[in-house]
Design an enzyme around this catalytic site. Structure first.
Site, mmCIF file in Angstrom:
data_model
loop_
_atom_site.group_PDB
_atom_site.id
_atom_site.type_symbol
_atom_site.label_atom_id
_atom_site.label_comp_id
_atom_site.label_asym_id
_atom_site.label_seq_id
_atom_site.Cartn_x
_atom_site.Cartn_y
_atom_site.Cartn_z
ATOM 1 N N LYS A 101 -0.277 -7.422 17.005
ATOM 2 C CA LYS A 101 -0.443 -8.501 16.019
ATOM 3 C C LYS A 101 0.420 -8.204 14.810
ATOM 4 O O LYS A 101 0.671 -7.047 14.495
ATOM 5 C CB LYS A 101 -1.909 -8.569 15.574
ATOM 6 N N HIS A 149 0.190 -8.021 8.355
ATOM 7 C CA HIS A 149 0.260 -8.987 7.262
ATOM 8 C C HIS A 149 -0.145 -8.378 5.918
ATOM 9 O O HIS A 149 -0.465 -7.190 5.838
ATOM 10 C CB HIS A 149 -0.568 -10.233 7.594
ATOM 11 N N HIS A 173 -3.354 -6.272 5.595
ATOM 12 C CA HIS A 173 -3.252 -4.890 6.063
ATOM 13 C C HIS A 173 -2.508 -4.028 5.049
ATOM 14 O O HIS A 173 -2.709 -2.820 4.984
ATOM 15 C CB HIS A 173 -2.552 -4.819 7.418
#
Ligand code: ARG
Length: 576
Positions: A128, A131, A134
């Site tokens: 994933k 972003h 995070h």
């Protein structure tokens, strides 16, 4: 120096009141004429059964109040307050002497010697995109790790990767159908996201895909080689991509045991909970009831027998305790997961593991963007950290280039690039760390990159400019070795006070898991230093001794700013 601690100790010895409580009550008065420290005697009224003003009067007249520091501190009482005045020349010598002697170690301590502290942070989900949310845990956790290390703790940095769960069954299915080998090498996360999105689109009309995915996940759990190999590949390529970001950010981990690592340790957890009589059946699932803690039940096994997030966390904490016998196990994870951690800790406690009390969820707020922050997002509406960093660096670069031009500095392209990278990243990190972590963050370029604002560029610029003064001084043959006792003006004293409070700020930042206490302290140092810089001349000072003493102050400011920024994960540059 820590007069505050010494004052608290003395008062506690005389009055019998608790030292800790006194320490907490000691204030730093807003105006210098009210002293450097003030102690409101209200909290003593109960113990001493006297009114606070009388207590203040008695204590002030009591020689023991200042025992051991009479030559450095004096005391006055005003109403219920005891005001303490530190002698400026004494504190100047003590604080600057210590900073120059300790250098990088100013603010360090050995309070944590022999203790293991686990800081779990970042923990992105593989396959994933990484972003900006995070990034919050990454920047915050990195800073907390550095702060704890500074205090002598043995810090274990753990990245609890989200590398397990039913979505990997979907990815395996999707990759076999639509995966592009080349694209996976080229840009792994993009490719994995692409096929994951496609899976969901296709599965709408083609529900058998879901069955196949479930089957593939089952095979993965059972250790079937083909499925495991594909999963391993997704994990490796994702981690490679994350590692590039970590490297750029100066972030390191000791351990990448993700959720998958704990999956084979779950049966033992289930057995243990069963044995202790804590498991209850609920709609086919096995749960630990937590109504006595006013929480919903914690699900341990789903009705189909597969394990879930909470059981992996239970297995993980037991493993961590067994492996590291931690004195603290810190989870840097967003506030939305607060309930999850409360449940996990409550289950531990019920199962009789008292180290549940040493587990801490360190939550943080949301990341928002002001209108001027626009990205050509590659992934729908999530903003990738990489795009944010690149944008910050390119905007910083433009400012640095402009400034260099207007100052007539000659800087080559590669120097500008490297300054822009350091300052740009610093600007982003600082934005995450400049306020209490539970507050939401609003990214606004004008604010983040304001060289006069509460920003990393401001702090780094203050550092770089001061370094340039020191270089100039060296060129003039001036050595930083004047008589420190001369540094007693209000402006100089304000800087020295701010420097002396730095050590305590590091400690408080650790115990509250709040790096902003450090960022605020170095911002105070920089502000007071810049006031001093604007009001007094350094290199043009006509008293040679004072000039060289001021150079010591410059050096101490540089060292402390650099130390403090480093605790936030931010580097400095020698000129900009
Ligand atoms: N991977 C999770 C996420 O991205 C965070 C993991 C938090 N850590 C934990 N031990 N549960 O939301």
């Amino acid at each position: 120096m820590d007069y505050k601690a010494r004052i608290a100790k003395n008062i506690s010895e005389i009055t019998g009141a608790e030292e800790e409580q006194i320490l907490k009550a000691i204030e730093i008065p807003p105006q210098l004429d009210l002293g450097d420290y003030a102690f409101p005697c209200f909290i003593l009224a109960k113990v001493m059964k006297k009114n606070p003003a009388m207590i203040a009067g008695d204590l002030c007249g009591n020689a023991d109040t200042l025992t051991g520091m009479e030559d450095k501190v004096s005391c006055k009482n005003v109403g219920p307050y005891l005001n303490f005045y530190v002698k400026r020349e004494a504190i100047a010598e003590e604080v600057l002497g210590e900073i120059i002697e300790k250098g990088e170690d100013y603010g360090a301590s050995d309070e944590g010697a022999g203790q293991n502290v686990i800081v779990e942070f970042s923990s992105p989900n593989i396959a994933k995109p990484f972003h900006v949310g995070h990034a919050f845990t990454t920047v915050l956790g990195n800073s907390i790790s550095r702060i704890y290390s500074k205090l002598g703790y043995n810090v274990i940095r753990m990245n609890h990767l989200g590398d397990y769960g039913t979505q990997f069954g979907k990815l395996i299915t999707a990759y076999r159908l639509w995966g592009d080998e080349e694209a996976l090498k080229e840009s792994p996360i993009n490719e994995l996201t692409r096929i994951y999105v496609k899976f969901h689109e296709e599965a709408k009309d083609n529900p058998e895909l879901e069955d196949e995915a479930r089957e593939n996940f089952k095979k993965l759990e059972d250790g079937c080689p083909d499925e495991v190999a594909l999963w391993q590949r997704f994990r490796d390529v994702s981690l490679e991509e994350f590692n590039k970001l970590y490297k750029r950010m100066g972030v390191e981990f000791d351990n990448y045991n993700g959720e998958s690592f704990y999956s084979d340790k779950i049966p033992a957890v289930v057995d243990m909970l069963e044995e202790k009589g804590l498991l209850t059946e609920s709609d086919g699932a096995k749960v630990v009831m937590l109504d006595d803690c006013k929480m919903p039940p914690c699900i341990i096994l789903k009705s189909d027998g597969t394990t879930i997030y909470a059981s992996r966390d239970l297995a993980a904490v037991l493993y961590r305790h067994e492996t590291y016998n931690f004195s603290k196990n810190i989870y840097v994870v967003g506030i939305p997961q607060a309930l999850h951690f409360k449940q996990v800790f409550a289950v531990l406690k019920k199962a009789g593991f008292d180290f549940a009390d040493d587990c801490v969820h360190v939550g943080f707020g949301l990341v928002k963007f002001k209108n001027n922050v626009k990205f050509s997002t590659r992934e729908g509406n999530v903003i990738l950290l990489e795009d944010l960093l690149n944008e910050a660096v390119s905007k910083t670069r433009a400012i640095i280039e402009e400034n260099a031009k207007s100052r007539g500095q000659d800087m080559d392209e590669s120097e500008i690039d490297s300054i822009a990278e350091t300052v740009g990243l610093g600007a982003v990190f600082y934005t995450y760390l400049k306020a209490g972590r539970e507050r939401d963050i609003l990214f606004d370029w004008d604010e983040i990159l304001d060289f006069e604002g509460d920003t990393a560029p401001y702090l780094i610029y203050t550092y770089a400019r001061t370094r340039s003064i020191l270089r100039k001084a060296a060129d003039m043959g001036l050595t930083p070795d004047g008589d420190i006792k001369l540094l007693v003006s209000d402006d100089e004293y304000a800087v020295i006070r701010a420097l002396s409070d730095y050590k305590d700020a590091v400690k408080r930042a650790a115990s509250a898991y709040e790096p902003f206490i450090v960022s605020r302290q170095i911002a105070t140092i920089a502000r007071s230093y810049n006031r001093f810089y604007n009001n007094s001349s350094i290199l043009n000072c006509d008293n040679d001794d004072l000039k060289r003493a001021r150079l010591v102050l410059c050096e101490a400011v540089c060292m402390t700013l650099k130390n403090g920024l480093e605790l936030l994960g931010i580097n400095v540059v020698e000129r900009m």
